[in-house]
Design a protein around this motif. Sequence first.
Motif, PDB file in Angstrom:
ATOM      1  N   ASN A  22       0.832  -1.202   0.000  1.00  0.00           N
ATOM      2  CA  ASN A  22       0.000   0.000   0.000  1.00  0.00           C
ATOM      3  C   ASN A  22       0.868   1.253   0.000  1.00  0.00           C
ATOM      4  OD1 ASN A  22      -2.421  -1.379  -0.055  1.00  0.00           O
ATOM      5  ND2 ASN A  22      -2.736  -1.277   2.156  1.00  0.00           N
ATOM      6  N   GLN A  23       1.932   1.240   0.778  1.00  0.00           N
ATOM      7  CA  GLN A  23       2.846   2.382   0.807  1.00  0.00           C
ATOM      8  C   GLN A  23       3.555   2.531  -0.535  1.00  0.00           C
ATOM      9  OE1 GLN A  23       3.125   4.710   3.257  1.00  0.00           O
ATOM     10  NE2 GLN A  23       4.287   5.773   1.685  1.00  0.00           N
ATOM     11  N   ARG A  24       3.942   1.415  -1.128  1.00  0.00           N
ATOM     12  CA  ARG A  24       4.611   1.477  -2.432  1.00  0.00           C
ATOM     13  C   ARG A  24       3.671   2.059  -3.493  1.00  0.00           C
ATOM     14  NH1 ARG A  24       7.581  -3.160  -6.035  1.00  0.00           N
ATOM     15  NH2 ARG A  24       8.444  -1.664  -7.494  1.00  0.00           N
ATOM     16  N   VAL A  25       2.397   1.655  -3.453  1.00  0.00           N
ATOM     17  CA  VAL A  25       1.416   2.194  -4.399  1.00  0.00           C
ATOM     18  C   VAL A  25       1.291   3.706  -4.221  1.00  0.00           C
ATOM     19  CG1 VAL A  25      -1.056   2.256  -4.958  1.00  0.00           C
ATOM     20  CG2 VAL A  25       0.109   0.067  -4.735  1.00  0.00           C
ATOM     21  N   LYS A  26       1.199   4.175  -2.984  1.00  0.00           N
ATOM     22  CA  LYS A  26       1.098   5.616  -2.729  1.00  0.00           C
ATOM     23  C   LYS A  26       2.328   6.351  -3.240  1.00  0.00           C
ATOM     24  CE  LYS A  26      -1.871   5.317   1.336  1.00  0.00           C
ATOM     25  NZ  LYS A  26      -1.957   5.518   2.790  1.00  0.00           N
ATOM     26  N   ASP A  27       3.497   5.789  -2.990  1.00  0.00           N
ATOM     27  CA  ASP A  27       4.734   6.411  -3.463  1.00  0.00           C
ATOM     28  C   ASP A  27       4.767   6.493  -4.986  1.00  0.00           C
ATOM     29  OD1 ASP A  27       5.570   6.682  -0.837  1.00  0.00           O
ATOM     30  OD2 ASP A  27       6.920   4.933  -0.908  1.00  0.00           O
ATOM     31  N   LEU A  28       4.373   5.410  -5.645  1.00  0.00           N
ATOM     32  CA  LEU A  28       4.365   5.407  -7.105  1.00  0.00           C
ATOM     33  C   LEU A  28       3.327   6.375  -7.665  1.00  0.00           C
ATOM     34  CD1 LEU A  28       4.845   1.598  -7.778  1.00  0.00           C
ATOM     35  CD2 LEU A  28       6.449   3.437  -8.341  1.00  0.00           C
ATOM     36  N   GLU A  29       2.173   6.478  -7.018  1.00  0.00           N
ATOM     37  CA  GLU A  29       1.167   7.445  -7.457  1.00  0.00           C
ATOM     38  C   GLU A  29       1.700   8.868  -7.349  1.00  0.00           C
ATOM     39  OE1 GLU A  29      -2.999   5.077  -6.404  1.00  0.00           O
ATOM     40  OE2 GLU A  29      -2.114   6.392  -4.897  1.00  0.00           O
ATOM     41  N   ASN A  30       2.392   9.161  -6.260  1.00  0.00           N
ATOM     42  CA  ASN A  30       2.981  10.498  -6.092  1.00  0.00           C
ATOM     43  C   ASN A  30       4.048  10.777  -7.135  1.00  0.00           C
ATOM     44  OD1 ASN A  30       1.371  11.201  -3.927  1.00  0.00           O
ATOM     45  ND2 ASN A  30       2.840  10.470  -2.408  1.00  0.00           N
ATOM     46  N   ARG A  31       4.924   9.795  -7.372  1.00  0.00           N
ATOM     47  CA  ARG A  31       5.968   9.969  -8.388  1.00  0.00           C
ATOM     48  C   ARG A  31       5.361  10.162  -9.768  1.00  0.00           C
ATOM     49  NH1 ARG A  31       9.839   5.059  -7.824  1.00  0.00           N
ATOM     50  NH2 ARG A  31      10.437   5.809  -9.868  1.00  0.00           N
ATOM     51  N   ARG A  33       2.338  11.386 -10.500  1.00  0.00           N
ATOM     52  CA  ARG A  33       1.709  12.710 -10.545  1.00  0.00           C
ATOM     53  C   ARG A  33       2.766  13.800 -10.708  1.00  0.00           C
ATOM     54  NH1 ARG A  33      -1.916  11.739  -7.332  1.00  0.00           N
ATOM     55  NH2 ARG A  33      -0.736  11.817  -5.406  1.00  0.00           N
ATOM     56  N   GLU A  34       3.882  13.687  -9.987  1.00  0.00           N
ATOM     57  CA  GLU A  34       4.960  14.670 -10.112  1.00  0.00           C
ATOM     58  C   GLU A  34       5.544  14.685 -11.520  1.00  0.00           C
ATOM     59  OE1 GLU A  34       7.798  13.827  -7.050  1.00  0.00           O
ATOM     60  OE2 GLU A  34       6.380  14.311  -5.445  1.00  0.00           O
ATOM     61  N   GLU A  35       5.766  13.515 -12.082  1.00  0.00           N
ATOM     62  CA  GLU A  35       6.321  13.439 -13.434  1.00  0.00           C
ATOM     63  C   GLU A  35       5.324  13.966 -14.458  1.00  0.00           C
ATOM     64  OE1 GLU A  35       9.077  13.038 -16.340  1.00  0.00           O
ATOM     65  OE2 GLU A  35       9.363  12.905 -14.178  1.00  0.00           O
ATOM     66  N   GLU A  36       4.056  13.649 -14.264  1.00  0.00           N
ATOM     67  CA  GLU A  36       3.006  14.153 -15.157  1.00  0.00           C
ATOM     68  C   GLU A  36       2.981  15.687 -15.121  1.00  0.00           C
ATOM     69  OE1 GLU A  36      -1.439  12.597 -16.027  1.00  0.00           O
ATOM     70  OE2 GLU A  36      -1.076  13.252 -13.970  1.00  0.00           O
ATOM     71  N   ASN A  37       3.042  16.251 -13.921  1.00  0.00           N
ATOM     72  CA  ASN A  37       3.064  17.708 -13.793  1.00  0.00           C
ATOM     73  C   ASN A  37       4.312  18.303 -14.433  1.00  0.00           C
ATOM     74  OD1 ASN A  37       0.640  17.721 -12.454  1.00  0.00           O
ATOM     75  ND2 ASN A  37       1.554  17.800 -10.418  1.00  0.00           N
ATOM     76  N   SER A  38       5.423  17.614 -14.323  1.00  0.00           N
ATOM     77  CA  SER A  38       6.660  18.081 -14.934  1.00  0.00           C
ATOM     78  C   SER A  38       6.538  18.103 -16.462  1.00  0.00           C
ATOM     79  CB  SER A  38       7.812  17.180 -14.513  1.00  0.00           C
ATOM     80  OG  SER A  38       8.998  17.567 -15.138  1.00  0.00           O
ATOM     81  N   VAL A  39       5.923  17.080 -17.016  1.00  0.00           N
ATOM     82  CA  VAL A  39       5.728  17.021 -18.469  1.00  0.00           C
ATOM     83  C   VAL A  39       4.812  18.160 -18.925  1.00  0.00           C
ATOM     84  CG1 VAL A  39       4.684  15.656 -20.323  1.00  0.00           C
ATOM     85  CG2 VAL A  39       6.182  14.552 -18.664  1.00  0.00           C
ATOM     86  N   ILE A  40       3.734  18.373 -18.201  1.00  0.00           N
ATOM     87  CA  ILE A  40       2.804  19.455 -18.547  1.00  0.00           C
ATOM     88  C   ILE A  40       3.525  20.794 -18.466  1.00  0.00           C
ATOM     89  CG2 ILE A  40       0.734  20.697 -17.793  1.00  0.00           C
ATOM     90  CD1 ILE A  40      -0.326  17.903 -16.851  1.00  0.00           C
ATOM     91  N   HIS A  41       4.285  20.995 -17.401  1.00  0.00           N
ATOM     92  CA  HIS A  41       5.041  22.235 -17.220  1.00  0.00           C
ATOM     93  C   HIS A  41       5.996  22.454 -18.388  1.00  0.00           C
ATOM     94  CE1 HIS A  41       8.163  24.796 -15.301  1.00  0.00           C
ATOM     95  NE2 HIS A  41       7.101  25.384 -14.798  1.00  0.00           N
ATOM     96  N   SER A  42       6.693  21.405 -18.783  1.00  0.00           N
ATOM     97  CA  SER A  42       7.635  21.512 -19.914  1.00  0.00           C
ATOM     98  C   SER A  42       6.913  21.859 -21.211  1.00  0.00           C
ATOM     99  CB  SER A  42       8.396  20.200 -20.083  1.00  0.00           C
ATOM    100  OG  SER A  42       9.175  19.935 -18.953  1.00  0.00           O
TER     101      SER A  42
END
Length: 88
Positions: A22-31, A33-42
């Motif tokens: 469950n913790q790994r899933v949360k960590d991967l979801e956060n990563r 989302r962060e990468e998705e936001n980075s792509v959008i920002h770029s």
Amino acid sequence: MTKLEKIGADLKRARIKQAEWNQRVKDLENRYREEENSVIHSMVHAANLTPEQLAQIIELAAKGAVGVYPEQADVPEINNEEDRENDD
């Protein structure tokens, strides 16, 4: 060790693994989302868009006018409607 104790021990190990996953899933979801936001920002910076232009594009997309340049669309500028209402 009785059968009940074995099952209890297996259950305890399974609950520990579940918490880890469950913790790994949360960590991967956060990563993700962060990468998705980075792509959008770029993409926004590569297109050299202002926040107002981005807002217009999002508004056009929401109305199904994808592929239409904001200047060609019959969509009022952001905040212009509010300004007209305030002038009345």
